[in-house]
Design a protein around this motif. Sequence first.
Motif, short mmCIF file in Angstrom:
data_model
loop_
_atom_site.label_atom_id
_atom_site.label_comp_id
_atom_site.label_asym_id
_atom_site.label_seq_id
_atom_site.Cartn_x
_atom_site.Cartn_y
_atom_site.Cartn_z
N ASP A 67 -10.23 10.37 24.32
CA ASP A 67 -10.20 8.99 24.78
C ASP A 67 -9.28 8.86 25.99
O ASP A 67 -8.77 9.85 26.52
N GLU A 68 -9.07 7.64 26.41
CA GLU A 68 -8.31 7.39 27.63
C GLU A 68 -6.91 8.01 27.56
O GLU A 68 -6.43 8.61 28.53
N THR A 69 -6.25 7.89 26.42
CA THR A 69 -4.89 8.40 26.28
C THR A 69 -4.85 9.92 26.32
O THR A 69 -4.05 10.52 27.05
N GLY A 82 -5.84 11.26 29.79
CA GLY A 82 -4.75 11.07 30.76
C GLY A 82 -3.67 12.12 30.60
O GLY A 82 -3.17 12.67 31.60
N GLN A 86 -11.95 9.21 36.85
CA GLN A 86 -11.85 7.75 36.83
C GLN A 86 -13.14 7.08 37.28
O GLN A 86 -13.22 5.85 37.33
N ALA A 95 -16.98 6.44 31.87
CA ALA A 95 -16.73 5.16 31.19
C ALA A 95 -17.25 5.21 29.76
O ALA A 95 -18.27 5.83 29.46
N LYS A 125 -14.25 -0.52 32.12
CA LYS A 125 -14.19 0.16 30.82
C LYS A 125 -13.25 1.36 30.90
O LYS A 125 -13.03 1.93 31.97
N PRO A 126 -12.66 1.77 29.78
CA PRO A 126 -11.80 2.95 29.78
C PRO A 126 -12.61 4.21 30.09
O PRO A 126 -13.83 4.22 29.98
N ARG A 127 -11.88 5.28 30.46
CA ARG A 127 -12.50 6.55 30.81
C ARG A 127 -12.14 7.61 29.78
O ARG A 127 -11.00 7.70 29.33
N GLY A 128 -13.13 8.42 29.42
CA GLY A 128 -12.90 9.48 28.45
C GLY A 128 -13.91 10.59 28.61
O GLY A 128 -14.84 10.51 29.42
#
Length: 739
Positions: free
Chosen positions: A387-389, A392, A407, A412, A481-484
């Motif tokens: 997930d995004e966390t 990152g 990104q 997304a 939307k978040p990125r993953g």
Amino acid sequence: MFRVEGGATLDFADREPLHPCFPLESIALFNPFKRRTFLQAVVAVAATTTFGCSDDDSTDASDGSPYFPQSLASGDPRPDSVVLWVRVEDKDRAGDNLPLRLEVSPTEDFKTLVLDKKDLSALAEHDHAVKVKVTGLSARTTYYYRFSYEKDGQKHTTRTGRTRTAPAAGDDVPVKFVFASCQDFIGRYYNAWQRLLQLDADLDFVVFLGDYVYETTGDTSFQSGDGGRAVRFSAPEEALPQGTGLTAFLAANSLSNYRDLYKTTRTDRQLQGVHERYPFIIVWDDHEFSDDCWQDVATYEDGKRDETQLTRKLNAEQAFLEYIPLDTVQSGAGAIDVASEPRFPHSRIYRDFEYGKHLKLLVTDYRSYRPDHLIPEDAYPGGVVLDETLLGAALQDQPDAVKQTFQTDTFAYVNIDDAAYANQKQVLQGVYLSQAKAAGLTDAEAAQKAGQWVAGPVALYYVNQVLAAVNKGLVIPPAGKPRGLAYAHMGKAALFNIQGSRYVVVKDTFDLFAAVKFKMTAGKSEDVFGPAQEEWFNQTLTTAQNTWKMVVSSTSLSALIWDFRQQADISDPTLRQRFYFSVDQWDGFPTKKKVMLNALKAGVTNTLFISGDIHASFASVEEGVPTLTAPAITSGSIKSLASLALIGAGYATGAPVYQHAVVEMEKTLQASNPGLRFADADSHGFVLMEVKADETLATFHLIPAGEVAKDYSKRADSELEAKFTAKTFRVKNSDIQPA
């Protein structure tokens, strides 16, 4: 940075950086509704690396007694001992224990005996196969041996076997051996073994790296029914049916089935001849149990159902231990009690051998303890794994260009369980149910998997393709939307498929995912050896005083990366990236592989890996550690199978993809893998090793793939000799170069 088992540390910065400009459109953005892509064609090739073994129905009764249809064999030679093997067959006494005599002599005429054991009993419960450990022998000495069986007052004797003990610890002597793997017998002939017999080399032993037998009776994806060489189970009703119609075949399941594999394969006269002449050191790979297996889990169903098969695994192990001359528990003199040898989950066939001053041989077990493949075969392509966390954190030390790539809208995702996406979730689950049932799942099985997989974070790249095919109005905008990272970004394009799971995965994104999972599980996600074997491996390597420390691995350590990023003549942008060809091998555990190699490079001198399984010849240097990969004895070469797959998929032989992937396969591999010193993707054979104090010479003895279906046993020796070529390489100072 974090600490893993054994005290090693790993920092994401230590990982190979992602390519700063790998294009967004090249992250395996497959449209599941379009025609078959090149990768799907190549995956068909990868599937054929399940390669099989079989058997010969002919036994030469004029040379040796017909009561010994598999002849005899020896194995696990040590300075003072060796294991001798035989199987006696008397159809009139199938249920009885049969008396045997064993004679061992330092001379071929048997005038002087060092052992005359008259009280052996071939037990019916072990298919009348016997393993005898002979001790008290002299170091590096040739011994001759034979078994005999008496019936109705008449003595029946085996052919004479020849074996050799290892040199004593510290003896300053060179060592010569051969290593080989993968004996597909069905429709093929053991010309490579015949060539070894022709050479009559003064070998200390032969290492066989796995796939000694194949568990299938005629998988048409890689096995031929031509030539009359076939495996036929005596109890076919006990086997596992696979495939349908013209592609139907059986896979071994019962103890009887697995015994039939060995009984039939060992009737081949060339294989018998090599066993009669040299002691073998043997390890299993996957086909001794089941293709691409891990622990006691098979993979035929590609994730459609749970394939944990403990009883089948135990049957496979028992047949292996009955028919292979090895000593798993370092027993004393006399008949080895096969029933007492440890079985899964406590199997122990990993072991080490010392050959004088210059060689320590570590035989590892890649299959018994390893975890599942990192990408499940039933993975939902849209499922987000980072997930995004997590993404990152993983990208923290990557170049800005790479961070910016991740990104973009390609990565997304949304939580499909949010109420706002209820309509989309209903459609996605409906499509999943339809696809799952089309793949053969029941309504209940499909519903269970749909509930499991079509939930939580899902990648818009994948799910929007599905939604657009049903109703374009349901497509979810990626903005904001978040990125993953999802399975689709690693090449997973369909349900219940080896593409993007066991074969042909996107290297850059797979490495990123693997490193994060490795960290989160404290290394367990890539714990290839298991704790006990890992401890043995590290201790044996770090304490060995021998000049050379050689690691026997059933699967290849050579990196097999297909790098099409610079192939401008390939028009499909989804192909212009880096792929791992097979992640069933060491490429599938990239973090563990790097940690292991870095530790060896830093703390152990003159380490060399010898491996097999992939049906091609390679010499490479991996992270400063030399590695050699043997071709298959007979199993179909990568190049020949790739050619058939691409032509079958509609690609002309003049197409750029065909040119790079087949015609120029060796050139493509060497350009894609800087450490690769030699590649031959279209030959069979074996590798002869000469271990010396200051260098090791490795000679590949190779025969073209087209010769494997021809039986040279009835031709003049010169005909077979003319088909073979030899290529020698020098291993020295952590490098491999042509000799």
